[in-house]
Scaffold this motif. Structure first.
Motif, mmCIF file in Angstrom:
data_model
loop_
_atom_site.group_PDB
_atom_site.id
_atom_site.type_symbol
_atom_site.label_atom_id
_atom_site.label_comp_id
_atom_site.label_asym_id
_atom_site.label_seq_id
_atom_site.Cartn_x
_atom_site.Cartn_y
_atom_site.Cartn_z
ATOM 1 N N CYS A 1 0.854 -1.197 0.000
ATOM 2 C CA CYS A 1 0.000 0.000 0.000
ATOM 3 C C CYS A 1 0.892 1.250 0.000
ATOM 4 O O CYS A 1 2.067 1.186 0.341
ATOM 5 N N CYS B 1 0.832 3.449 2.098
ATOM 6 C CA CYS B 1 1.224 3.671 3.504
ATOM 7 C C CYS B 1 2.278 2.657 3.950
ATOM 8 O O CYS B 1 2.642 2.621 5.118
ATOM 9 N N CYS C 1 -6.229 -2.272 2.269
ATOM 10 C CA CYS C 1 -5.177 -2.120 3.258
ATOM 11 C C CYS C 1 -5.806 -2.064 4.650
ATOM 12 O O CYS C 1 -6.583 -1.158 4.928
ATOM 13 N N CYS D 1 -4.491 1.573 6.518
ATOM 14 C CA CYS D 1 -5.072 2.903 6.211
ATOM 15 C C CYS D 1 -6.471 2.793 5.605
ATOM 16 O O CYS D 1 -7.098 3.792 5.285
ATOM 17 N N SER E 1 -7.434 1.953 2.707
ATOM 18 C CA SER E 1 -7.655 2.265 1.286
ATOM 19 C C SER E 1 -8.073 0.968 0.582
ATOM 20 O O SER E 1 -7.725 -0.138 1.030
HETATM 21 ZN ZN LIG Z 1 -2.477 1.564 3.507
#
Ligand SMILES: [Zn+2]
Length: 201
Positions: free
Chosen positions: A147, A149, A174, A177, A179
């Motif tokens: 990801c 992040c 993810c 985070c 997403s």
């Molecule tokens: Zn993430």
């Protein structure tokens, strides 16, 4: 079909030919068990259109017209293009379609692999391909290594009966985070055996 009839009228095309093509469009979208020779030709033409260098060029033209350049979104979607290329010869309904798909599909496949490698080498997008078996079918899933992040992504696959076909959905999400990205595409329809003989239209 309405457009076909409108254009045919405008250009004075033979009514019999227009009727035959109309009928074949109908067969194509109703997914008839015993399609006519013309329907099989149309089916192959529609699928061959997406293959080879021209198919890839058109893919990015369409993507550009929708306002997308080379983006994570368009890269995730290459899953469908790669999966179609992998199975293209096995989906063809005519011997000529089979020959053309066998020749053009490797071009598509190699182009996408080279593109992803180039994007990785240049440090733009770190996407790669993984062969994943889902419901007895090999899919070429294109996804990032992690990801944005930096957390690991999780993948989920499922099927949904769509309007036109049985859709495969591929989701990456993810847990860190939250997403999430999802694509959907029609399941390639593999034929039990290679098409044989000549096609008389
Ligand atoms: Zn993430």
């Amino acid at each position: 079909m309405e457009l076909l009839i409108e254009y045919a009228g405008r250009y004075g095309l033979n009514q019999q030919i227009v009727d035959d093509i109309s009928r074949s469009f109908g067969q194509l979208y109703r997914d008839e068990a015993h399609p006519s020779a013309l329907t099989r030709v149309l089916f192959d033409a529609d699928n061959l259109d997406k293959l080879g260098s021209l198919g890839i060029a058109n893919y990015f033209v369409k993507s550009g017209l929708k306002g997308n350049g080379i983006s994570p979104d368009s890269l995730y979607r290459l899953t469908a293009e790669l999966t179609y290329a992998r199975h293209a010869p096995a989906c063809m309904a005519t011997p000529a379609g089979y020959e053309l798909a066998s020749r053009k599909a490797p071009e598509t496949y190699q182009f996408i692999l080279n593109l992803l490698k180039s994007l990785r080498d240049d440090g733009i997008f770190n996407f790669s391909v993984e062969a994943v078996t889902f419901d007895h079918l090999i899919l070429d899933v294109v996804s990032p290594s992690e990801c944005e992040c930096r957390a690991d992504l999780q993948r989920r696959l499922w099927k949904v009966k769509g309007v036109k076909c049985l859709e495969i959905h591929v989701e990456h999400f993810c847990p860190h985070c939250e997403s999430r990205h999802e694509i959907r595409f029609c399941t390639p329809k593999l034929r039990a055996r290679r098409p044989e003989g000549d096609v008389a239209v």
